[in-house]
Scaffold this motif. Structure first.
Motif, PDB file in Angstrom:
ATOM      1  N   ARG A 191       0.844  -1.208   0.000  1.00  0.00           N
ATOM      2  CA  ARG A 191       0.000   0.000   0.000  1.00  0.00           C
ATOM      3  C   ARG A 191       0.874   1.252   0.000  1.00  0.00           C
ATOM      4  NH1 ARG A 191      -2.919  -2.280  -1.947  1.00  0.00           N
ATOM      5  NH2 ARG A 191      -4.480  -3.685  -1.116  1.00  0.00           N
ATOM      6  N   VAL A 192       1.855   1.248   0.901  1.00  0.00           N
ATOM      7  CA  VAL A 192       2.747   2.401   0.993  1.00  0.00           C
ATOM      8  C   VAL A 192       3.447   2.622  -0.349  1.00  0.00           C
ATOM      9  CG1 VAL A 192       4.900   3.234   2.045  1.00  0.00           C
ATOM     10  CG2 VAL A 192       3.092   2.245   3.480  1.00  0.00           C
ATOM     11  N   TYR A 193       3.867   1.524  -0.953  1.00  0.00           N
ATOM     12  CA  TYR A 193       4.540   1.622  -2.245  1.00  0.00           C
ATOM     13  C   TYR A 193       3.604   2.228  -3.297  1.00  0.00           C
ATOM     14  CZ  TYR A 193       7.036   0.380  -6.500  1.00  0.00           C
ATOM     15  OH  TYR A 193       7.676   0.448  -7.707  1.00  0.00           O
ATOM     16  N   GLN A 194       2.355   1.759  -3.288  1.00  0.00           N
ATOM     17  CA  GLN A 194       1.388   2.240  -4.291  1.00  0.00           C
ATOM     18  C   GLN A 194       1.137   3.743  -4.143  1.00  0.00           C
ATOM     19  OE1 GLN A 194      -1.711  -0.635  -3.411  1.00  0.00           O
ATOM     20  NE2 GLN A 194      -1.165  -1.919  -5.177  1.00  0.00           N
ATOM     21  N   GLU A 195       0.999   4.184  -2.884  1.00  0.00           N
ATOM     22  CA  GLU A 195       0.800   5.619  -2.639  1.00  0.00           C
ATOM     23  C   GLU A 195       2.005   6.414  -3.128  1.00  0.00           C
ATOM     24  OE1 GLU A 195      -1.937   7.166  -1.703  1.00  0.00           O
ATOM     25  OE2 GLU A 195      -2.802   5.138  -1.835  1.00  0.00           O
ATOM     26  N   TRP A 196       3.179   5.890  -2.788  1.00  0.00           N
ATOM     27  CA  TRP A 196       4.411   6.581  -3.181  1.00  0.00           C
ATOM     28  C   TRP A 196       4.537   6.684  -4.694  1.00  0.00           C
ATOM     29  CZ3 TRP A 196       8.339   4.056  -5.977  1.00  0.00           C
ATOM     30  CH2 TRP A 196       9.490   4.838  -6.211  1.00  0.00           C
ATOM     31  N   GLN A 204      14.064   8.063  -1.566  1.00  0.00           N
ATOM     32  CA  GLN A 204      14.264   8.309  -0.146  1.00  0.00           C
ATOM     33  C   GLN A 204      12.913   8.490   0.568  1.00  0.00           C
ATOM     34  OE1 GLN A 204      17.000   7.828   1.327  1.00  0.00           O
ATOM     35  NE2 GLN A 204      16.539   8.599   3.385  1.00  0.00           N
ATOM     36  N   GLU A 205      11.971   9.177  -0.107  1.00  0.00           N
ATOM     37  CA  GLU A 205      10.634   9.374   0.474  1.00  0.00           C
ATOM     38  C   GLU A 205       9.940   8.033   0.704  1.00  0.00           C
ATOM     39  OE1 GLU A 205       9.368  12.215   1.504  1.00  0.00           O
ATOM     40  OE2 GLU A 205      11.229  13.217   0.858  1.00  0.00           O
ATOM     41  N   LEU A 206      10.153   7.117  -0.233  1.00  0.00           N
ATOM     42  CA  LEU A 206       9.558   5.787  -0.092  1.00  0.00           C
ATOM     43  C   LEU A 206      10.112   5.101   1.159  1.00  0.00           C
ATOM     44  CD1 LEU A 206       8.001   3.258  -1.031  1.00  0.00           C
ATOM     45  CD2 LEU A 206       9.922   2.714  -2.523  1.00  0.00           C
ATOM     46  N   LEU A 207      11.428   5.193   1.316  1.00  0.00           N
ATOM     47  CA  LEU A 207      12.049   4.528   2.470  1.00  0.00           C
ATOM     48  C   LEU A 207      11.555   5.140   3.769  1.00  0.00           C
ATOM     49  CD1 LEU A 207      15.723   3.998   1.210  1.00  0.00           C
ATOM     50  CD2 LEU A 207      13.749   2.481   0.989  1.00  0.00           C
ATOM     51  N   VAL A 208      11.432   6.466   3.788  1.00  0.00           N
ATOM     52  CA  VAL A 208      10.945   7.139   5.002  1.00  0.00           C
ATOM     53  C   VAL A 208       9.527   6.668   5.316  1.00  0.00           C
ATOM     54  CG1 VAL A 208      10.254   9.369   5.969  1.00  0.00           C
ATOM     55  CG2 VAL A 208      12.441   9.165   4.766  1.00  0.00           C
ATOM     56  N   SER A 211       9.595   3.288   6.773  1.00  0.00           N
ATOM     57  CA  SER A 211      10.165   3.227   8.124  1.00  0.00           C
ATOM     58  C   SER A 211       9.118   3.512   9.195  1.00  0.00           C
ATOM     59  CB  SER A 211      11.336   4.200   8.253  1.00  0.00           C
ATOM     60  OG  SER A 211      10.847   5.525   8.383  1.00  0.00           O
ATOM     61  N   LYS A 212       7.994   4.094   8.782  1.00  0.00           N
ATOM     62  CA  LYS A 212       6.938   4.393   9.758  1.00  0.00           C
ATOM     63  C   LYS A 212       6.140   3.135  10.119  1.00  0.00           C
ATOM     64  CE  LYS A 212       7.070   9.134   9.169  1.00  0.00           C
ATOM     65  NZ  LYS A 212       8.562   9.249   9.276  1.00  0.00           N
ATOM     66  N   PRO A 243      13.008   4.681  15.215  1.00  0.00           N
ATOM     67  CA  PRO A 243      13.049   3.981  16.513  1.00  0.00           C
ATOM     68  C   PRO A 243      14.451   3.437  16.815  1.00  0.00           C
ATOM     69  CG  PRO A 243      11.933   2.642  14.851  1.00  0.00           C
ATOM     70  CD  PRO A 243      12.162   3.987  14.236  1.00  0.00           C
ATOM     71  N   ALA A 244      14.833   3.498  18.092  1.00  0.00           N
ATOM     72  CA  ALA A 244      16.142   2.974  18.487  1.00  0.00           C
ATOM     73  C   ALA A 244      16.184   1.467  18.303  1.00  0.00           C
ATOM     74  CB  ALA A 244      16.431   3.345  19.927  1.00  0.00           C
ATOM     75  N   LYS A 245      15.038   0.831  18.528  1.00  0.00           N
ATOM     76  CA  LYS A 245      14.954  -0.615  18.325  1.00  0.00           C
ATOM     77  C   LYS A 245      13.775  -0.918  17.419  1.00  0.00           C
ATOM     78  CE  LYS A 245      17.117  -2.466  22.383  1.00  0.00           C
ATOM     79  NZ  LYS A 245      17.326  -3.785  22.917  1.00  0.00           N
TER      80      LYS A 245
END
Lengths: 644, 227
Positions: A191-196, A204-208, A211-212, A243-245
């Motif tokens: 889904r995130v990929y499709q929106e991007w 880089q925006e895709l990776l960010v 990461s959420k 996130p740290a972990k």
């Protein structure tokens, strides 16, 4: 689901892509690996909005097709009309040579589309010995090996699977890792990929955006600092918003198993329906990575399993089912399941295999019910033969229990038993190895007494590797000389008719250790070894020690750092920023208990608060909800509150 | 019990599936179809089926034959019409396995490999080979008294194996050479050897086994046009 009505132009397009591949097929062994078209494989009519996914298993077709993870995601993703998930595998050497010579890049089996034209390349890495194959696969697809060299024009490369609980050795090559169970997170990532893709933003925006998502690890967002002795000083997110972990993800309730499976037209290693009856294990064997990383335990209901079996058998024509879990006889409804199986399939020739039976929980009744079906054989894993080692590893199976089970098996007409043992465990001496020989001799003696010379005993001897995220992660691997001596003792004493011993070469064990325990610096070693020609490392005849030694040397690293070094209490491990839910302090306490030989009971009987319940409180069941829980047997409390 | 003789095509992806694997493919088709299969007697019962001669990898088969023994009462098939069986099988076949039709044959009649005497092949040249060159080689081949080829250390005359050489033009497939070659236990003609004997590389040519010919069956294929 199967649509074969392609338009004429689609068909011409397919022919155009297939023609150059066909020219190679008669020059290679088993061309059926590369043609697709299997029953239940899915052909869609993609348009520009379809998200194209290649699901890759980085070894040959014969090993990849039976992979359950692949079957799950193939079924799951293709239910979504906006996604077309296809498959791709490593070609065997002969085909790879032909493809490289003819300039044909890696393609998907369904549409023969070059993998480089996919939106997402998703690679499953169930074990570490596939690392060089992953690089080879990316290279064969015509993509830059290093993630940093790829752009928005290239597919997003994601990876998951058990080996990625330590993602660091592969971190520069993969864009995003899925930590844990993919059933919910994988579709979310798409889904995130499709929106991007719609937004036309930068890579880089895709990776960010990825990461959420919980459970997604973006290795390029983290930096590792080392101490002068080569151990890790700290692992730090490059931006405080990361996130740290990274905590693993789980599905609170196991989703329905695949309704159907692809039926290969050529023979593969396992021609059967594989069905997961339970995930997770409560036994707490201290060497077992799967036992720690797959917590908590979740079971499927007998009804759901029976329905899934029926639908899978109907749609595949298979005659064998494997009921998978880490410890099938611990499945709380095992007796009922076996009863219903034997009732329902009495008429039909159905093979049932229960690959991981726990010795103390196999009942005579289960054995008898399986007897009607053409049950293939028994594998039991006592691991150790002396009380001392059993206490060290927390697997206290008494010899009486084992002998009783053996007696039952042979006396019910089965000829062959397979026993798994492990050598090289912490604190092990030659006496402990002698005890394994004694035990095996006792077992075959029972077979001889009951069924004579037909009785068979297969002994599998594994060598201990201190895996990440286990109580033994502080341990070292036994030294090579000792391993060889122990193996030769076993071979010598068990060189008798009816007994067959299998073992791993010591260098393979070392390889397994440095691969699974590697840090980020190991990536350069893997890359170099691949450049030197290392691939198919999981195949004993392909594994090339020299290439790896050269790769280590050229990168200024030594295998010993990863293998034979004993780790301090406070050492930061390369995988410490990956949170499996079980606390590091829990693992440490378990390690210390192992050193004092203190046993811990099955945690279904008593909760020790390993951290898993706490980690997933947010998706804990409310009263009366049928979500996951750490099952409690005998103790009559609210299962949801077992951790309190 | 009945014995069903199935006529099917083996095309596309399935051309790369070998003979032994193909038998397993058939067993799965039958199991998915839920048609009760008859099993062989003995300690390791296996589904009872018998095929025509194996088709080498990569070749297409237009009318391949397999006999399957089914645990169905003969009375159900008084009219010898197995249409429902054939339709069920069609729906359960993988890509490249096209079940065409079938007939009920007597349970204890001779096996396919006894009945089959020869096979008719369609062979298509690659574009790189001109018609003139092909004709030249053919003339050379036909004017020789014998053309010896070697297969597994045995030498034999392939010329004596080639019957009814013709050129065909098929509406949807283009132009082909059609030949009949023996398909018996004692003599098995191979069109790829013929192509080699003509001095070409068989890997470049498309080979189709158009049909098996039983004893005395040499009628002209109806759908072909002699060029």
């Amino acid at each position: 689901m199967i649509s074969r009505e392609l338009s004429e132009s689609d068909e011409r397009e397919y022919e155009r892509r297939m023609a150059p591949i066909e020219k190679l097929l008669l020059k290679v062994q088993r061309p059926g690996r590369y043609v697709g078209g299997e029953f239940n494989s899915i052909i869609k009519k993609p348009d520009s909005s379809t998200t194209r996914v290649a699901l890759a298993f980085p070894d040959i077709y014969d090993l990849g097709v039976p992979n359950l993870g692949l079957a799950i995601f193939y079924d799951l993703l293709n239910r979504d009309p906006s996604i077309w998930a296809e498959r791709t595998f490593s070609p065997w050497e002969d085909m790879e040579a032909e493809m490289r010579a003819a300039n044909i890049s890696l393609f998907t089996l369904e549409s023969k589309t070059p993998v480089s034209q996919m939106d997402i390349l998703a690679i499953t890495i169930p074990y570490e010995s596939l690392y060089t194959n992953v690089l080879n696969l990316i290279d064969l697809a015509g993509l830059p090996i290093y993630a940093a060299e790829r752009s928005s024009d290239h597919p997003l490369i994601i990876a998951g699977g058990h080996a990625t609980f330590n993602p660091e050795p592969m971190s520069p090559f993969i864009d995003a890792f899925v930590i844990g169970e993919g059933e919910e997170i994988f579709p979310k990532m798409i889904r995130v990929y499709q929106e991007w893709k719609k937004s036309r933003q930068s890579r880089q925006e895709l990776l960010v955006a990825l990461s959420k998502l919980k459970g997604v690890y973006l290795p390029s967002f983290y930096e590792v600092f080392y101490k002068s002795d080569g151990t890790i000083d700290r692992i730090q997110p490059k931006d405080p918003s990361y996130p740290a972990k990274v905590q693993k993800v789980i599905v609170p309730i196991l989703p329905p198993p695949p309704k159907t499976y692809i039926v290969p037209s050529i023979d593969v290693i396992q021609n059967r329906v594989a069905l997961e009856i339970m995930r997770g294990c409560t036994r707490g064997c201290r060497f077992c990575q799967a036992g720690y990383v797959t917590r908590p335990v979740r079971e499927r209901s007998v009804d759901e399993i029976m329905q899934a079996i029926q639908s899978a058998l109907d749609s595949t024509g298979y005659e064998e089912i494997a009921l998978l879990s880490l410890s099938s006889s611990d499945y709380s409804q095992i007796q009922e399941l076996v009863n219903r199986l034997s009732e329902e399939y009495r008429q039909r020739k159905l093979n049932v295999s229960l690959p991981s039976l726990r010795i103390e929980s196999v009942s005579v009744d289960i054995l008898e019910k399986l007897q009607g079906s053409r049950f293939s054989g028994f594998t039991l894993a006592p691991e150790a033969a002396t009380e001392k080692i059993k206490a060290t590893i927390n697997k206290p199976i008494s010899e009486d229990q084992l002998m009783e089970t053996v007696e039952t098996i042979y006396s019910h007409g089965w000829h062959s038993i397979k026993l798994y043992f492990m050598i090289g465990l912490p604190g092990e001496t030659m006496e402990d190895v002698e005890a394994i020989c004694d035990l095996c001799l006792k077992v075959i003696k029972v077979g001889r007494r009951l069924i004579g010379k037909r009785s068979q005993l297969n002994v599998g001897i594994a060598t201990f590797v201190p895996k990440p995220h286990t109580a033994f992660q502080w341990c070292k691997v036994d030294n090579e000389q000792d391993i060889r001596e122990k193996q030769s003792l076993l071979r010598k004493r068990l060189f008798i008719p009816g007994v067959k011993v299998n073992w791993n070469n010591a260098d393979v064990t070392m390889f397994e250790a440095w691969s699974s325990r590697g840090d980020r610096r190991m990536a350069a070693v893997i890359h170099r070894a691949w450049q030197l020609g290392a691939k198919f490392d999981a195949w004993q005849d392909h594994f090339d020690w020299q290439k790896w030694m050269q790769a280590f040397e050229e990168n200024g690293l030594t295998p010993d750092f990863y293998i034979t070094r004993k780790r301090g209490k406070d050492e930061i491990f390369p995988w410490d920023h990956i949170d499996i839910g079980v606390r590091k302090s829990t693992l440490r306490a378990e390690f210390e208990r192992s050193e004092s030989g203190i046993l811990r009971e099955d945690c279904r009987r008593k909760c020790y608060g390993c951290g898993i319940n706490h980690a997933f409180t947010a998706i804990q069941p409310k009263d009366g909800e049928k979500k996951w829980y750490c099952p409690v047997i005998e103790v009559n409390t609210d299962p949801g509150k077992a951790d309190l | 019990m009945i014995r069903l003789r199935i006529n099917y095509a083996k095309v596309d992806a399935l051309r790369y599936i070998g003979h032994l694997d193909l038998q397993k493919v058939w067993i799965r088709v039958l199991l998915r179809s839920k048609i009760p299969i008859a099993y062989t007697q003995g300690f390791h019962p296996s589904p009872k089926l018998a095929t025509g001669w194996p088709l080498p990898l990569g070749w297409e088969g237009q009318n391949e034959l397999i006999d399957v023994w089914l645990d169905l009462p003969e009375e159900q098939f008084i009219d010898r019409n197995p249409t429902w069986l054939i339709n069920t099988l069609k729906n359960n076949s993988p890509t490249g396995l096209h079940v065409k039709d079938g007939e009920i044959v007597p349970l204890y009649s001779p096996s396919l490999t006894i009945l089959i005497q020869s096979a008719r092949y369609l062979i298509r040249k690659p574009e790189s080979v001109s018609m003139e060159l092909l004709d030249e080689r053919r003339k050379l081949f036909e004017s020789s008294s014998e053309v010896l080829v070697t297969r597994r250390d045995k030498t034999f005359d392939i010329k004596s194996m080639v019957k009814n050489w013709r050129y065909l033009f098929l509406e949807d497939l283009g132009s082909f050479i059609e030949v009949d070659m023996p398909a018996r236990d004692s003599a098995m003609g191979r069109p790829d050897e013929l192509i080699s004997a003509l001095g070409f590389d068989p890997l470049e040519w498309k080979i189709i086994r158009e049909r098996f010919l039983f004893d005395g069956n040499t009628e002209e294929p109806a759908d072909s046009v002699v060029k």
